[in-house]
Motif scaffolding. Structure first.
Motif, PDB file in Angstrom:
ATOM      1  N   SER A  51       0.805  -1.226   0.000  1.00 41.56           N
ATOM      2  CA  SER A  51       0.000   0.000   0.000  1.00 41.56           C
ATOM      3  C   SER A  51       0.837   1.275   0.000  1.00 41.56           C
ATOM      4  CB  SER A  51      -0.923   0.017   1.231  1.00 41.56           C
ATOM      5  OG  SER A  51      -1.789  -1.084   1.229  1.00 41.56           O
ATOM      6  N   HIS A  52       2.154   1.137   0.098  1.00 39.64           N
ATOM      7  CA  HIS A  52       3.002   2.303   0.339  1.00 39.64           C
ATOM      8  C   HIS A  52       2.858   3.393  -0.722  1.00 39.64           C
ATOM      9  CE1 HIS A  52       6.465   4.750   1.390  1.00 39.64           C
ATOM     10  NE2 HIS A  52       6.860   4.655   0.135  1.00 39.64           N
ATOM     11  N   HIS A  53       3.019   3.042  -1.999  1.00 38.62           N
ATOM     12  CA  HIS A  53       2.987   4.057  -3.052  1.00 38.62           C
ATOM     13  C   HIS A  53       1.621   4.737  -3.138  1.00 38.62           C
ATOM     14  CE1 HIS A  53       6.356   1.499  -4.973  1.00 38.62           C
ATOM     15  NE2 HIS A  53       6.895   2.506  -4.315  1.00 38.62           N
ATOM     16  N   THR A  54       0.562   3.945  -3.091  1.00 33.70           N
ATOM     17  CA  THR A  54      -0.791   4.495  -3.176  1.00 33.70           C
ATOM     18  C   THR A  54      -1.072   5.422  -2.006  1.00 33.70           C
ATOM     19  OG1 THR A  54      -1.528   2.475  -4.281  1.00 33.70           O
ATOM     20  CG2 THR A  54      -3.242   3.911  -3.371  1.00 33.70           C
ATOM     21  N   ASN A  55      -0.743   4.976  -0.816  1.00 35.54           N
ATOM     22  CA  ASN A  55      -0.958   5.738   0.406  1.00 35.54           C
ATOM     23  C   ASN A  55      -0.241   7.087   0.361  1.00 35.54           C
ATOM     24  OD1 ASN A  55      -1.579   5.694   3.502  1.00 35.54           O
ATOM     25  ND2 ASN A  55       0.619   6.091   3.368  1.00 35.54           N
ATOM     26  N   GLU A  56       1.037   7.073  -0.010  1.00 35.39           N
ATOM     27  CA  GLU A  56       1.813   8.317  -0.058  1.00 35.39           C
ATOM     28  C   GLU A  56       1.335   9.233  -1.180  1.00 35.39           C
ATOM     29  OE1 GLU A  56       6.411   9.514   0.634  1.00 35.39           O
ATOM     30  OE2 GLU A  56       6.066   7.897  -0.801  1.00 35.39           O
ATOM     31  N   ASP A  57       1.040   8.660  -2.350  1.00 31.50           N
ATOM     32  CA  ASP A  57       0.579   9.472  -3.481  1.00 31.50           C
ATOM     33  C   ASP A  57      -0.773  10.112  -3.191  1.00 31.50           C
ATOM     34  OD1 ASP A  57       2.897   8.791  -4.734  1.00 31.50           O
ATOM     35  OD2 ASP A  57       1.982   7.675  -6.381  1.00 31.50           O
ATOM     36  N   LEU A  58      -1.618   9.432  -2.418  1.00 35.66           N
ATOM     37  CA  LEU A  58      -2.894  10.032  -2.008  1.00 35.66           C
ATOM     38  C   LEU A  58      -2.660  11.288  -1.165  1.00 35.66           C
ATOM     39  CD1 LEU A  58      -4.810   6.761  -1.187  1.00 35.66           C
ATOM     40  CD2 LEU A  58      -5.622   8.518  -2.770  1.00 35.66           C
ATOM     41  N   GLY A  59      -1.690  11.225  -0.267  1.00 32.86           N
ATOM     42  CA  GLY A  59      -1.339  12.395   0.519  1.00 32.86           C
ATOM     43  C   GLY A  59      -0.843  13.539  -0.348  1.00 32.86           C
ATOM     44  N   ILE A  60      -0.039  13.211  -1.356  1.00 34.49           N
ATOM     45  CA  ILE A  60       0.488  14.218  -2.282  1.00 34.49           C
ATOM     46  C   ILE A  60      -0.641  14.906  -3.035  1.00 34.49           C
ATOM     47  CG2 ILE A  60       1.810  14.523  -4.414  1.00 34.49           C
ATOM     48  CD1 ILE A  60       3.710  12.319  -3.382  1.00 34.49           C
ATOM     49  N   VAL A  61      -1.533  14.115  -3.625  1.00 35.70           N
ATOM     50  CA  VAL A  61      -2.611  14.673  -4.446  1.00 35.70           C
ATOM     51  C   VAL A  61      -3.595  15.474  -3.598  1.00 35.70           C
ATOM     52  CG1 VAL A  61      -4.435  14.158  -6.117  1.00 35.70           C
ATOM     53  CG2 VAL A  61      -2.369  12.774  -6.090  1.00 35.70           C
ATOM     54  N   LEU A  62      -3.924  14.971  -2.412  1.00 35.25           N
ATOM     55  CA  LEU A  62      -4.848  15.687  -1.538  1.00 35.25           C
ATOM     56  C   LEU A  62      -4.256  17.023  -1.097  1.00 35.25           C
ATOM     57  CD1 LEU A  62      -7.613  15.524  -0.148  1.00 35.25           C
ATOM     58  CD2 LEU A  62      -6.466  14.446   1.804  1.00 35.25           C
ATOM     59  N   GLY A  63      -2.976  17.038  -0.772  1.00 33.23           N
ATOM     60  CA  GLY A  63      -2.322  18.273  -0.385  1.00 33.23           C
ATOM     61  C   GLY A  63      -2.325  19.297  -1.508  1.00 33.23           C
ATOM     62  N   LYS A  64      -2.043  18.843  -2.731  1.00 41.83           N
ATOM     63  CA  LYS A  64      -2.046  19.743  -3.887  1.00 41.83           C
ATOM     64  C   LYS A  64      -3.446  20.290  -4.159  1.00 41.83           C
ATOM     65  CE  LYS A  64       1.990  18.011  -6.416  1.00 41.83           C
ATOM     66  NZ  LYS A  64       2.473  17.375  -7.658  1.00 41.83           N
ATOM     67  N   ALA A  65      -4.464  19.449  -3.958  1.00 39.29           N
ATOM     68  CA  ALA A  65      -5.847  19.897  -4.184  1.00 39.29           C
ATOM     69  C   ALA A  65      -6.229  20.990  -3.195  1.00 39.29           C
ATOM     70  CB  ALA A  65      -6.812  18.710  -4.071  1.00 39.29           C
ATOM     71  N   PHE A  66      -5.895  20.817  -1.925  1.00 34.87           N
ATOM     72  CA  PHE A  66      -6.199  21.851  -0.932  1.00 34.87           C
ATOM     73  C   PHE A  66      -5.442  23.136  -1.246  1.00 34.87           C
ATOM     74  CE2 PHE A  66      -8.287  18.796   1.831  1.00 34.87           C
ATOM     75  CZ  PHE A  66      -9.152  19.585   2.570  1.00 34.87           C
ATOM     76  N   LYS A  67      -4.185  23.014  -1.618  1.00 33.25           N
ATOM     77  CA  LYS A  67      -3.388  24.209  -1.914  1.00 33.25           C
ATOM     78  C   LYS A  67      -3.977  24.972  -3.095  1.00 33.25           C
ATOM     79  CE  LYS A  67       1.294  25.906  -2.492  1.00 33.25           C
ATOM     80  NZ  LYS A  67       2.730  25.593  -2.422  1.00 33.25           N
ATOM     81  N   LYS A  68      -4.376  24.243  -4.133  1.00 32.41           N
ATOM     82  CA  LYS A  68      -4.967  24.885  -5.314  1.00 32.41           C
ATOM     83  C   LYS A  68      -6.290  25.558  -4.952  1.00 32.41           C
ATOM     84  CE  LYS A  68      -4.950  22.713  -9.336  1.00 32.41           C
ATOM     85  NZ  LYS A  68      -5.345  21.756 -10.425  1.00 32.41           N
ATOM     86  N   ALA A  69      -7.128  24.860  -4.188  1.00 35.89           N
ATOM     87  CA  ALA A  69      -8.445  25.404  -3.839  1.00 35.89           C
ATOM     88  C   ALA A  69      -8.336  26.657  -2.966  1.00 35.89           C
ATOM     89  CB  ALA A  69      -9.279  24.340  -3.126  1.00 35.89           C
ATOM     90  N   LEU A  70      -7.309  26.749  -2.150  1.00 29.69           N
ATOM     91  CA  LEU A  70      -7.144  27.894  -1.252  1.00 29.69           C
ATOM     92  C   LEU A  70      -6.569  29.120  -1.957  1.00 29.69           C
ATOM     93  CD1 LEU A  70      -5.841  26.110   1.962  1.00 29.69           C
ATOM     94  CD2 LEU A  70      -7.975  27.392   1.740  1.00 29.69           C
ATOM     95  N   GLY A  71      -5.980  28.935  -3.131  1.00 28.01           N
ATOM     96  CA  GLY A  71      -5.435  30.072  -3.872  1.00 28.01           C
ATOM     97  C   GLY A  71      -4.378  30.811  -3.072  1.00 28.01           C
ATOM     98  N   ASN A  72      -4.502  32.141  -2.982  1.00 30.93           N
ATOM     99  CA  ASN A  72      -3.488  32.919  -2.246  1.00 30.93           C
ATOM    100  C   ASN A  72      -3.756  32.966  -0.743  1.00 30.93           C
ATOM    101  OD1 ASN A  72      -5.587  34.725  -1.935  1.00 30.93           O
ATOM    102  ND2 ASN A  72      -4.555  36.445  -2.913  1.00 30.93           N
ATOM    103  N   GLY A  94      -4.122  -4.690   7.345  1.00 26.66           N
ATOM    104  CA  GLY A  94      -2.930  -4.514   6.531  1.00 26.66           C
ATOM    105  C   GLY A  94      -2.392  -3.099   6.501  1.00 26.66           C
ATOM    106  N   TYR A  95      -3.118  -2.157   7.117  1.00 27.77           N
ATOM    107  CA  TYR A  95      -2.670  -0.756   7.136  1.00 27.77           C
ATOM    108  C   TYR A  95      -1.823  -0.542   8.386  1.00 27.77           C
ATOM    109  CZ  TYR A  95      -2.866   4.249   6.178  1.00 27.77           C
ATOM    110  OH  TYR A  95      -2.527   5.552   5.863  1.00 27.77           O
ATOM    111  N   LYS A  96      -0.590  -0.047   8.173  1.00 26.60           N
ATOM    112  CA  LYS A  96       0.370   0.091   9.259  1.00 26.60           C
ATOM    113  C   LYS A  96       0.484   1.539   9.716  1.00 26.60           C
ATOM    114  CE  LYS A  96       3.097  -3.628   7.152  1.00 26.60           C
ATOM    115  NZ  LYS A  96       4.403  -3.961   6.534  1.00 26.60           N
ATOM    116  N   ALA A  97       0.974   1.723  10.930  1.00 25.52           N
ATOM    117  CA  ALA A  97       1.143   3.067  11.483  1.00 25.52           C
ATOM    118  C   ALA A  97       2.059   3.918  10.614  1.00 25.52           C
ATOM    119  CB  ALA A  97       1.692   2.971  12.900  1.00 25.52           C
ATOM    120  N   GLN A  98       3.116   3.296  10.051  1.00 23.60           N
ATOM    121  CA  GLN A  98       4.031   4.094   9.235  1.00 23.60           C
ATOM    122  C   GLN A  98       3.389   4.542   7.933  1.00 23.60           C
ATOM    123  OE1 GLN A  98       4.683   0.899  10.247  1.00 23.60           O
ATOM    124  NE2 GLN A  98       5.980  -0.191   8.776  1.00 23.60           N
ATOM    125  N   TYR A  99       2.346   3.831   7.463  1.00 21.14           N
ATOM    126  CA  TYR A  99       1.624   4.293   6.280  1.00 21.14           C
ATOM    127  C   TYR A  99       0.915   5.617   6.604  1.00 21.14           C
ATOM    128  CZ  TYR A  99       2.127  -0.395   4.169  1.00 21.14           C
ATOM    129  OH  TYR A  99       2.612  -1.558   3.635  1.00 21.14           O
TER     130      TYR A  99
END
Length: 199
Positions: free
Chosen positions: A66-87, A131-136
């Motif tokens: 699950s590592h790649h999916t889990n981390e990439d979800l964090g990346i995409v969600l962060g970018k979405a919030f940043k874009k939506a917030l604008g300046n 199957g979901y670990k704390a480090q995920y």
């Protein structure tokens, strides 16, 4: 007020993920990450933050782990919030919340400062959940905070060996804290920084 919405995607050889976000929503969630436990956590996050959130993992290398999916979800969600917030003009910028579950209490503090960082004190004894670990979770929060430019500090009182009971109040409190931080204060006429800008 202008709608604070965003659609963000990430496609790599490992994952293909799309996120649709409305910051000023009603807490409606339609989430299919391919990781059932994370789906549940993100539904709680959206509900308590009153964010309308759609997440779709179109493809992922979950056969590996699950590592790649889990981390990439964090990346995409962060970018979405940043874009939506604008300046970020007019937002509170800082938010904090506490949420309990049984004996566990999660205290979450956020600052949308433009400087992404993540700190928490989750002990290593928390057992994996489905199957979901704390480090995920750690990788998810770190990626989310970094891409959004959010200072995210989490303190967990009386953590349980049950990862579900420990993480559920974290995601709830994060939703509430981020809702507070993203709300518009009508008294704030510009960007909430003495510098006049948040990267």
């Amino acid at each position: 007020m202008k709608k604070r919405t965003a659609t963000e995607s990430r496609k790599s050889t490992e994952t293909n993920i799309t996120v649709k976000l409305n910051i000023d929503g009603e807490g409606k969630a339609k989430i299919d990450t391919g990781i059932g436990f994370l789906d549940h956590m993100l539904e709680l996050f959206a509900f308590w933050g009153l964010f309308d959130l759609e997440i779709r993992t179109i493809s992922a290398d979950l056969k590996v782990d699950s590592h790649h999916t889990n981390e990439d979800l964090g990346i995409v969600l962060g970018k979405a919030f940043k874009k939506a917030l604008g300046n970020k003009a007019g937002i509170n910028r800082i938010g904090f919340a506490a949420a309990p579950m049984e004996n566990v209490t999660a205290n979450v503090n956020v600052d949308l400062s433009g400087r992404g960082s993540f700190q928490w004190d989750l002990p290593s004894f928390c057992a994996a959940q489905k199957g979901y670990k704390a480090q995920y979770a750690e990788h998810f929060f770190e990626a989310f905070a970094k891409q959004l430019g959010m200072n995210l500090n989490v303190k967990i009182d009386n953590p349980s060996k049950d990862l579900h009971a420990t993480l559920e109040p974290v995601f709830k409190a994060l939703g509430i804290a981020l809702d507070k931080a993203t709300q518009i204060d009508p008294r704030r006429k510009g960007v909430p920084s003495t510098k006049g800008i948040i990267d």
